[in-house]
Design an enzyme around this catalytic site. Structure first.
Site, short mmCIF file in Angstrom:
data_model
loop_
_atom_site.label_atom_id
_atom_site.label_comp_id
_atom_site.label_asym_id
_atom_site.label_seq_id
_atom_site.Cartn_x
_atom_site.Cartn_y
_atom_site.Cartn_z
N THR B 70 46.59 40.93 34.52
CA THR B 70 46.36 40.94 33.07
C THR B 70 45.11 40.14 32.72
O THR B 70 44.28 40.58 31.91
CB THR B 70 47.61 40.36 32.36
N SER B 194 46.12 43.37 41.06
CA SER B 194 47.07 42.27 40.97
C SER B 194 47.80 42.10 42.29
O SER B 194 48.39 43.05 42.81
CB SER B 194 48.06 42.59 39.85
N HIS B 196 50.53 40.46 43.42
CA HIS B 196 51.98 40.48 43.65
C HIS B 196 52.51 41.91 43.72
O HIS B 196 53.67 42.13 44.06
CB HIS B 196 52.73 39.65 42.60
N CYS B 320 66.07 50.69 25.14
CA CYS B 320 67.11 49.67 25.14
C CYS B 320 66.90 48.63 26.24
O CYS B 320 67.58 47.62 26.27
CB CYS B 320 68.47 50.34 25.30
#
Lengths: 461, 461
Positions: B70, B194, B196, B320
């Protein structure tokens, strides 16, 4: 091999290492996920936040983890400034804050905001009154470090807290250097710190923002860390950071007393062992483990290499050891000598014998550096004005780096009569700091800098 | 316990763990310092940069480490936009980029810039022509992921490269999901990733910026990582990230073939085993290890819990399961069903037996969730219009969450005659996606949403 640069970074604390190992297995998953690996990661993150919050002295929901102390500072300052945008765009900082704070202040200025940099005394401390006086109607935020990272001087945080409360201005305390030793007493609005300074792993900063402080995170939105620190959480490192903070705090009182004595010993012995040294920073109101001194006619980089060869790792705020070729902004703000600067910061567990050995090798190291630079011996400076010397002399040190301009000045000061002047031409930034500092140390008069890079000194003794 | 959420994060690769251990001892010091600990840290950092650059396919001085993918995206986008500020403030992105890219785009818009979001087909891929057509005179930057993180579809990067080169616009490729499998072919201007995601530790992102790309780092100035990523370097993590990238690449070809077959098996079997399932994403031009499907009349969160109880960790793009209560922007952009959504992403080393067991437990898990929600069985939907039913019906599902509005619709569609309509009142965001998707799956006509939250469906069969 004694490592005396704890204020830069320290090795991983054994507790941090253990916690890191364990949480590499348990904390690698995304804590936002609902599966068991995610829930396990979330539990670890929550526990680390609680432990860190307790050590900081705040509520867990007031604290977020950031990727570094620098990130914590930037996120904290920008969020607090934006939260009080309607009040104004004025920022108060001390002149000796961490460079990240001063960089942030510069970018605020560039964007149309205003900044008051509160100066410090020769001890490195801001005056609480001066800090209070800088607060204005349109002040959105004030920043003050708990202790200075280069000279160890404690700042008057309690005074700043009172002044900020009175003025209704939030106070951000950068606790990077002191959090290992103790919590910052209550009253701050925002607090930042960095784990690798206390034996936690790199990659972890803390940002605490008290409930009720107006705060508007800046930059693109993010889901992580309450929207205050973007990017995937570094849970193993965060767990290790929190665990080691508790561990170093448990040892803090004993280590504080022990290292304080060792530093007192260095502060007392260095001026006795090495001629022409200025020990800087407050001798009493200071961090337990840190002392800084500057050696006239020595070059910081060479001195660091000499000490490194003797097995001692120290740091320096001299211009020649930085990538920018300007002396440390802290030494500059204090108005003290920057050449031959050495910062000694002892990690927990430092042995007295290593400090003694450092005191043994230091005089020789400084002497070798001075000799190599052709530094004047005291006698030469004190000799009477030579025959045929006029009442003024000019020394051209343009293109020569620190400490050469000062050395050249010292070499010829004896060649002008008392009352006569020496003009030094120098384009090294450090000269602006070191020529006046030399004058103060030698009892000569610093007349001034009539044009940039032209320094005039009057011989008084 | 099979973990099938590799696209979120994977456990540390053994090589990463070894490298991390070793560099915790060697790489904790400040690499900007001149002492031996600092020099040692600097050597490790330089070596990690070279290894990572080789794997990325760029020069070491084109690559910096950031605290996360990010951070790499934000630094890359803001730096590239600022570098071409004179050209304009228009940004092109695909509609299915990582949320960090879309958040950045939103903040650019809020600040007065403009953004074109290039839509995708039902397979999740942008059209290369549509991407090319979005480039304008004032386009400062275009962003395209190498592969989608939620449905696995590969994006037409080569086409975007050609279009951007033609238009003279720099292209940022977000390679977060694909870098473990292969380097992105040449032609990009900026690249992010990234660690990970490939078995490196959390806390490491990569940002590569090709020489010659105009780039102006934003935010306060910083000394670290060429001024492109502030904060103390996380060297142990960076070393582990680089080492593990090399290691996973060495295994990539074999694992790609193996996992691709397992995913093909899931793609083929799930629709046979579970009624009313839509498998989404491109079946061929895709990541080797990732497949996503949505189950009608199922609730993603409950389904995840059911699978978790059976020992399988998966992820979901259903509303949800997210904190925002909106369905995944990727599924929305594709126009596919979002309810009962399951993403399976297999880590390297996944055993075929575990995939078989997943296929065994999945039908029961879905059935249990549907039963609990009172989902209609197929027969009920197909029954003839009941006696006394008019030609239109209204169902009030306000306040009910996904998938209840769709279930209520399905329950009554048989109560109106063919040609009659059912109007569903629903305030759950997912209904906007799932009611049209249900119509497409069931061969009914989606008439539209005449007012927000009012959905009209005409019975055709």
């Amino acid at each position: 091999m004694p490592y005396f640069d704890a204020a830069s970074s320290v090795p991983l604390h054994p507790v941090a290492r253990q916690a890191l190992q364990a949480s590499l297995d348990e904390g690698w998953a995304d804590p936002a996920r609902l599966h068991r690996e995610g829930r396990r990661a979330r539990l670890l993150l929550d526990a680390a936040r609680e432990a860190a919050a307790e050590a900081v002295g705040c509520r867990p929901d007031e604290l977020v983890f950031t990727p570094s102390g620098t990130h914590a500072l930037h996120a904290g300052i920008s969020g607090a400034l934006a939260g009080r945008r309607r009040v104004g765009r004025h920022l108060v900082v001390s002149a000796v804050e961490h460079s990240a704070v001063l960089h942030h202040a510069a970018s605020l200025r560039a964007g149309g905001g205003t900044v008051t940099e509160v100066g410090v005394g020769r001890d490195g401390a801001v005056g609480a009154e001066a800090f209070a006086a800088a607060l204005r109607e349109d002040t959105a935020l004030a920043c003050l470090q708990s202790a200075n990272h280069e000279v160890g001087t404690l700042q008057p945080v309690a005074g700043a807290v009172a002044a900020c409360r009175e003025a209704g201005v939030p106070l951000l305390v950068d606790a990077a250097q002191s959090l290992a030793w103790a919590a910052v007493p209550d009253g701050w609005s925002l607090l930042t710190a960095s784990a690798h300074k206390w034996g936690g792993p790199p990659g972890v900063g803390l940002l605490a923002v008290r409930k009720g402080v107006r705060f508007a995170p800046q930059g693109p939105a993010g889901e992580r860390e309450s929207g205050r620190s973007p990017g995937f959480e570094n849970i193993p490192a965060v767990v290790a950071a929190a665990a080691s903070l508790r561990a170093v705090r448990a040892e803090a009182a004993a280590e504080d007393a022990r290292l304080r004595e060792l530093v007192d010993r260095i502060r007392a012995r260095v001026p006795e062992l090495v001629p022409d040294v200025e020990v800087v920073g407050d001798p009493v109101r200071r961090l337990p483990h840190l002392v800084t001194f500057s050696c006239l006619y020595a070059d910081g980089e060479t001195l660091l290499h000499e000490l490194d060869r003797e097995g001692f790792s120290v740091s320096s705020g001299s211009s020649c050891t930085s990538s920018t070729l300007t002396p440390s902004h802290v030494l500059r703000a204090m108005g003290v000598l920057s050449e031959g600067n050495v910062r000694v910061s002892l990690p927990a567990g430092t042995r007295a014998a290593d400090v003694e050995r450092f005191l043994e090798v230091l005089p020789g190291a400084v002497a070798r550096v001075r000799e190599r630079l052709g530094a004047p011996v005291r006698e030469a400076e004190d000799r009477a004005a030579g025959a045929g010397a006029g009442s003024s002399l000019t020394v051209d040190a343009v293109g020569r780096l620190c400490p050469v301009p000062v050395i050249e000045l010292a070499k010829v000061i004896g060649d002008v009569p008392v009352g006569g002047t020496v003009t030094v031409l120098a384009d090294d930034e450090a000269a602006r700091l070191d020529i006046p500092a030399w004058c103060a140390m030698r009892g000569q008069e610093y007349v001034g800098e009539p044009e940039p890079g032209t320094y005039v000194v009057r011989r008084l003794v």
